[in-house]
Design a protein around this motif. Structure first.
Motif, PDB file in Angstrom:
ATOM      1  N   SER A 181       0.835  -1.237  -0.024  1.00 22.76           N
ATOM      2  CA  SER A 181       0.044  -0.187  -0.018  1.00 22.76           C
ATOM      3  C   SER A 181       0.896   1.300  -0.065  1.00 22.76           C
ATOM      4  CB  SER A 181      -0.926  -0.104   1.241  1.00 22.76           C
ATOM      5  OG  SER A 181      -0.266   0.116   2.407  1.00 22.76           O
ATOM      6  N   ASP A 208      -6.729   6.408  -2.072  1.00 26.01           N
ATOM      7  CA  ASP A 208      -6.863   4.959  -2.449  1.00 26.01           C
ATOM      8  C   ASP A 208      -7.969   4.464  -1.768  1.00 26.01           C
ATOM      9  OD1 ASP A 208      -6.221   3.929   0.587  1.00 26.01           O
ATOM     10  OD2 ASP A 208      -4.522   5.266   0.270  1.00 26.01           O
ATOM     11  N   SER A 209      -8.623   3.334  -2.300  1.00 26.71           N
ATOM     12  CA  SER A 209      -9.967   2.974  -1.685  1.00 26.71           C
ATOM     13  C   SER A 209      -9.877   2.457  -0.414  1.00 26.71           C
ATOM     14  CB  SER A 209     -10.241   1.649  -2.599  1.00 26.71           C
ATOM     15  OG  SER A 209      -9.358   0.582  -2.583  1.00 26.71           O
ATOM     16  N   SER A 210      -8.764   1.971   0.343  1.00 27.73           N
ATOM     17  CA  SER A 210      -8.772   1.710   1.721  1.00 27.73           C
ATOM     18  C   SER A 210      -8.896   2.510   2.654  1.00 27.73           C
ATOM     19  CB  SER A 210      -7.562   0.800   2.164  1.00 27.73           C
ATOM     20  OG  SER A 210      -6.305   1.732   2.028  1.00 27.73           O
ATOM     21  N   THR A 211      -8.590   3.988   2.340  1.00 25.21           N
ATOM     22  CA  THR A 211      -8.643   5.385   3.004  1.00 25.21           C
ATOM     23  C   THR A 211     -10.105   5.407   2.840  1.00 25.21           C
ATOM     24  OG1 THR A 211      -6.270   5.820   2.541  1.00 25.21           O
ATOM     25  CG2 THR A 211      -7.776   7.535   3.515  1.00 25.21           C
ATOM     26  N   ARG A 213     -12.795   3.513   2.509  1.00 25.57           N
ATOM     27  CA  ARG A 213     -13.400   2.630   3.204  1.00 25.57           C
ATOM     28  C   ARG A 213     -13.569   3.040   4.924  1.00 25.57           C
ATOM     29  NH1 ARG A 213     -11.467  -1.388  -0.076  1.00 25.57           N
ATOM     30  NH2 ARG A 213      -9.665  -1.833   1.280  1.00 25.57           N
ATOM     31  N   SER A 214     -12.364   3.405   5.319  1.00 27.42           N
ATOM     32  CA  SER A 214     -12.189   3.803   6.559  1.00 27.42           C
ATOM     33  C   SER A 214     -13.049   5.118   6.748  1.00 27.42           C
ATOM     34  CB  SER A 214     -10.640   4.146   7.042  1.00 27.42           C
ATOM     35  OG  SER A 214      -9.807   3.011   6.805  1.00 27.42           O
TER      36      SER A 214
END
Length: 486
Positions: A181, A208-211, A213-214
């Protein structure tokens, strides 16, 4: 020649029957000598080894990008160059995918099980791991620092902190990273592709997609599944709960290597270390001021725009940061969390407690290099230095008059421009005269007592008000400058 599995009756070629039986037995005979990860098949083991060697033998004939396996190359060609999307499913036959796995993600529900705690449907493979977010179970322990993890993959990633292994290297500038990441985010610095994920609720963009989602989980999801067993406060993420628990336990596992101060969160330590290095990487594009944290820059920018998005639900007063709002709310709740160990006096803010504690020690650690006057607080020294420099940084937007201190400016605006009259609620016990704040009352009481707490360090003359002392000090300074010029 075909062979049949004695457990599930599936049929395979003779070569694959042996490897299939490992699905039932759990046998993993192929172990990586680098990270100890185990595999059922030799092919997957060989593929894994390339994550350590960096070998990428499959090259795209169009753009020369390389991949560690043929499947990755084929998916890349379809997504990037050919546009081919050969996979579809009956449920939404018009929807096609470049990767077969995306079809399974959308429509294959028979591999999912329901969590008995929150009702979320999760693939059977991840259900055991998911349940640990509710139970708090962390079966994997770091052999270096005894930190525990709910997943073995998280522990392996954590071990790189101790081994300093950085297996993911940027092909452009050769900078190395512990996590993929981190490498992906870094690569966007080269490509300029900074905004790739947009929140559908508030349109905020993320790298990014993970940020993303959070962000959705914390800001837009009302359901908070993770509850503190001590104070019953609820959180949207398990890592937020773990961090909160340190408030109760007092645990501060992150130590500054310079001054040995400890912190509950790693990001707090990173910010603190900047106070030693003097590094201020975030610069305001309006006034050029540099700050140590991106969050501080966001708040600072609001001083230029005038934006105050955080509103008090009690009195409707607005603030430019959530921290300022939280501090303000303590006025309404009368919450005072910080206690002096000497006299048991309580304070709303930790900074107020630190300032108060100096009254017990009498320490004046901050000395003016121009006139040797000492102060108990660094902020008091900064304000004092303006007597020497003549700096008045707080300017009235109405009449352009400037002031040494921001509270002087606020009082000026109230009296000269808004006509606001603050309610006088604090009375003098000697003559019953009322005042709008404690500082004004204390100044007044000295007219009765004759107290003069402010002493000139040059000639020892004493004054009842700090303002009179500052005026007096100016006379010394001007005389010293005159002698120097003569």
């Amino acid at each position: 020649m075909a062979g049949q599995c004695a457990v599930c009756n599936k049929t395979f070629s003779k070569d694959h029957t042996v490897s299939h039986m490992r699905v039932h037995s759990g046998d993993m005979p192929f172990e990586c000598t680098v990270c100890s990860k185990k595999f059922k098949t030799k092919s997957k083991f060989s593929l894994h080894l390339r994550t350590h060697t960096g070998e990428k033998p499959f090259e795209c004939a169009v753009c020369n990008k390389t991949f560690s396996d043929g499947g990755g190359l084929r998916s890349h060609l379809r997504r990037t160059h050919t546009g081919d999307k050969p996979f579809n499913k009956g449920t939404c036959s018009d929807q096609k995918f470049a990767i077969k796995g995306r079809v399974r993600t959308c429509h294959t529900d028979d591999t999912k099980s329901q969590c008995g705690v929150c009702g979320k449907r999760i693939s059977k493979y991840f259900l055991t791991v998911h349940i640990r977010t509710h139970s708090g179970e962390m079966p994997f322990e770091c052999s270096f620092c005894n930190k525990r993890f709910s997943q073995k993959t998280n522990m392996r990633t954590h071990l790189r902190v101790h081994t300093e292994e950085r297996p993911f290297e940027c092909t452009v500038c050769n900078v190395k990273f512990r996590h993929t990441s981190g490498l992906r985010k870094h690569l966007r610095d080269h490509t300029g592709d900074l905004e790739v994920a947009t929140c559908a609720v508030c349109n905020k963009t993320f790298a990014d997609s993970s940020t993303l989602r959070s962000h959705v989980l914390v800001k837009h999801t009302e359901e908070k599944l993770f509850e503190c067993t001590v104070c019953h406060k609820r959180f949207g993420r398990p890592d937020y709960l773990r961090l909160h628990l340190r408030v109760h336990t007092g645990e501060k596992p992150f130590e500054c290597p310079v001054c040995k101060k400890t912190f509950a969160a790693r990001y707090s330590l990173r910010s603190h270390i900047l106070t030693h290095t003097g590094e201020k990487p975030y610069e305001c594009n309006v006034c050029g001021k540099k700050l140590t944290q991106s969050s501080h820059l966001r708040v600072h920018l609001r001083t230029h725009t005038g934006e105050k998005p955080f509103e008090c639900t009690v009195c409707s007063k607005k603030f430019n940061s959530p921290q300022s709002l939280r501090f303000h709310l303590r006025i309404h709740t009368n919450e005072k969390r910080f206690k002096c160990g000497e006299c048991n006096k309580m304070f709303r803010h930790e900074g107020s407690l630190r300032s108060h504690q100096v009254t017990h020690t009498g320490e004046k650690a901050f000395k003016c290099h121009m006139c040797n006057t000492s102060f108990t607080l660094r902020q008091s020294l900064r304000v004092h230095l303006r007597l020497h420099t003549g700096e008045k940084p707080h300017k009235c937007a109405v009449c352009n008059e400037s002031f040494v201190r921001i509270d002087y400016l606020r009082n000026h605006i109230k009296k000269a421009h808004t006509g606001e009259k603050t309610e006088r609620s604090i009375g003098c016990s000697i003559c019953n005269k009322t005042f709008c704040d404690g500082a004004s009352l204390r100044k007044h009481v000295r007219t009765h007592t004759g107290e003069k707490p402010f002493r000139c360090t040059v000639c020892n003359q004493r004054f009842s008000q700090s303002g009179n002392l500052y005026t007096h000090l100016k006379n010394h300074i001007s005389r010293s400058l005159k002698k120097t010029n003569d």
